[in-house]
Write an enzyme that holds these catalytic residues in place. Structure first.
Site: not given
Length: 536
Positions: A119, A328
């Site tokens: 992440d 992201d």
């Protein structure tokens, strides 16, 4: 660590077989599993003269070296070998765990493996820890059809673990401390108001290796979250075995590796084409000298990897479009605010070739289409995004679903920032170069050093086909991704369907035949098989 690798391979194979079984049930396609150096594999992939003789010393040496990703060649920016997890640099897309990419990592002494989500939108590396029955200890409890045990971190069983006190500079949430001088530093990370991980901070060893033929062991001290209480999605749907935070703050893993001078202040993530079924991660990887680039843009209060998108073209027709967005990897799909959302989706819809289905306000994707009954591929116009500085990224697979497929762009209704998710990164090696403050990208299938200058080849070294209608397996009779709910806001999608995605230049285009792409599923299965077997 060997056990961890084998379980990760098992999980990867099970994820693959689970998806293939669904396709097999409809009679669409199947393939047999062979050893990567078996006669069948060598013959099918043309490797007969390129692999060691069975039983030779070199044969077993290559089998033991589980990385397929060696040096980057003369075009590399890297002065030193990048680092990757001691468990290998393979990442796997897992649909039933939030449709994210996961890597196998090992932490502590003795080393214990964990299956963590990658992440770039978060910073802390945290693991489920001292949480007893409230944590997932087997993937079967998270919805996987077979039992795959997971480890839970315990500071008491790691001889290299040490607590971080509230008085320590590494305590980034010292305001939560009840006694600054004596208490252990607490933390809380939040994905939403209902999805959080709460616990205490400590330090332990993250086991890495150089990403070269030597596989030299490297031990890095990292700040680690001992996640004692997980809520929401972290309980049973996503990142149930932890998160590897890759953000920009000084306690993220890339920051700590750079500060310790163990790796350059840069890392790369590669997502394979067709929803990125498999990929790779490398710390200290500065990419290629000829990669496309755009500068990072810092917009307060965000510290994420933000960029300026200055243009969009669909079918080689320019669309009035500009936005600030964050790259992201913790987001499965792309999320856009107005006016960027309407500009993108309506431009695509005006040039879509299939029939659009009526929109449902309860469904996350507004633009969904039914593939014609006899079609074996999805044909769509080329989609190109232009970034600040003029570099262009061609979007290879923005879809999700089966015979009913959707443009996987979600409309943001609040003030959240625009997010470029994994689906728009598929088919590229994305380089987060924090030293030069640029985002770089280059076409890659994640399995070889050579980049792809046009369509992904059907096999290693093959010449890509022209962007015409291509024969391929029929799509499965599957539904589109399920709508978001409190238990499923990340828009879980089924395993990638056996579709052929074809970008076709419009009739008035002057593009050469090799300028657009075809993403075939069958070769991807072969590549996935090779990468999994290379871990053994």
């Amino acid at each position: 660590m060997a056990i961890g690798r084998h379980v990760f391979v098992l999980l990867s194979a099970l994820v693959l077989s689970w998806g293939l079984e669904r396709c097999e049930a409809t009679g669409k396609f199947s393939f047999e599993v062979h050893h990567m150096f078996s006669d069948a594999v060598k013959q099918n992939l043309g490797f007969d003269n390129l692999v060691p003789e069975e039983g030779s010393l070199e044969y077993f040496k290559v089998l033991a070296q589980r990385d397929l990703f060696r040096g980057r060649g003369l075009a590399s920016n890297n002065e030193d070998s990048p680092l990757t997890s001691a468990e290998g640099n393979l990442t796997v897309f897992v649909s039933f765990l939030g449709s994210l990419h996961y890597a196998n990592v090992s932490v502590g002494t003795p080393a214990t493996w964990f299956l963590v989500a990658l992440d770039t939108g978060s910073d802390l590396f945290w693991l489920p820890c001292n949480c007893g029955v409230t944590c997932i200890s087997d993937l079967k409890d998270a919805g996987f059809p077979q039992s795959v045990p997971l480890n839970l971190y315990s500071p008491n069983t790691s001889s290299t673990s040490s607590s971080i006190r509230c008085s320590d500079d590494r305590c980034f949430e010292s305001s939560r401390c009840s006694s600054p001088s004596s208490s252990v530093c607490p933390y809380q990370v939040s994905e939403s108001t209902t999805t959080t991980s709460t616990g205490t901070l400590l330090q332990d060893v993250f086991h890495l290796v150089t990403e070269d033929v030597d596989l030299k062991p490297v031990e890095a001290n990292v700040t680690l979250g001992c996640g004692q209480r997980q809520t929401g999605l972290f309980q049973n749907f996503q990142a149930v075995n932890g998160v590897l935070g890759l953000g920009v703050k000084d306690y993220s893993v890339p920051s700590l590796l750079a500060k310790a001078k163990l790796a350059a202040n840069s890392f790369s993530i590669c997502f394979g084409r067709v929803i990125g079924v498999v990929g790779r991660i490398s710390f200290g990887d500065k990419g290629y000298t000829d990669q496309s680039e755009t500068p990072f843009i810092s917009v307060e209060p965000s510290t994420a990897y933000g960029v300026n998108v200055t243009g969009l073209s669909v079918g080689k027709k320019a669309v009035g479009f500009s936005m600030f967005a964050q790259f992201d990897t913790g987001s499965s799909y792309t999320h856009l605010r107005e006016p960027a959302y309407s500009a993108f989706t309506k431009a695509f819809n005006s040039r879509a070739l299939d029939i659009r289905t009526p929109s449902d306000p309860q469904f996350p994707f507004e633009f969904c289409y039914n593939l014609s009954p006899n079609a074996t591929n999805i044909t769509f116009p080329p989609i190109d995004m232009t970034f600040e500085g003029g570099s262009v990224m061609s979007i290879k697979n923005p879809f999700g679903g089966g015979r009913m497929y959707c443009l996987s762009i979600v409309k943001i209704e609040d003030l959240s920032p625009n997010i470029i998710g994994q689906n728009l990164m598929a088919g590229y090696r994305i380089v987060f170069d924090r030293e030069r403050m640029v985002l770089g990208w280059k076409r890659s299938n994640c399995f070889e050093d050579e980049s792809l200058t046009s369509a992904p080849p059907a096999e290693f070294g093959d010449t890509p086909p022209p962007p015409s209608e291509s024969e391929g397996p029929s799509p499965p009779e599957s539904e589109a991704p399920s709508p978001p709910t409190e238990s499923n806001p990340l828009l879980r999608s089924p395993p990638p369907p056996p579709l052929v995605f074809t970008t076709t230049p419009p009739s008035d285009s002057t593009e050469s035949p090799g300028s657009s792409g075809v993403a075939n599923v069958s070769p991807l299965g072969s590549l996935l098989l090779l990468s999994l077997l290379a871990f053994l």
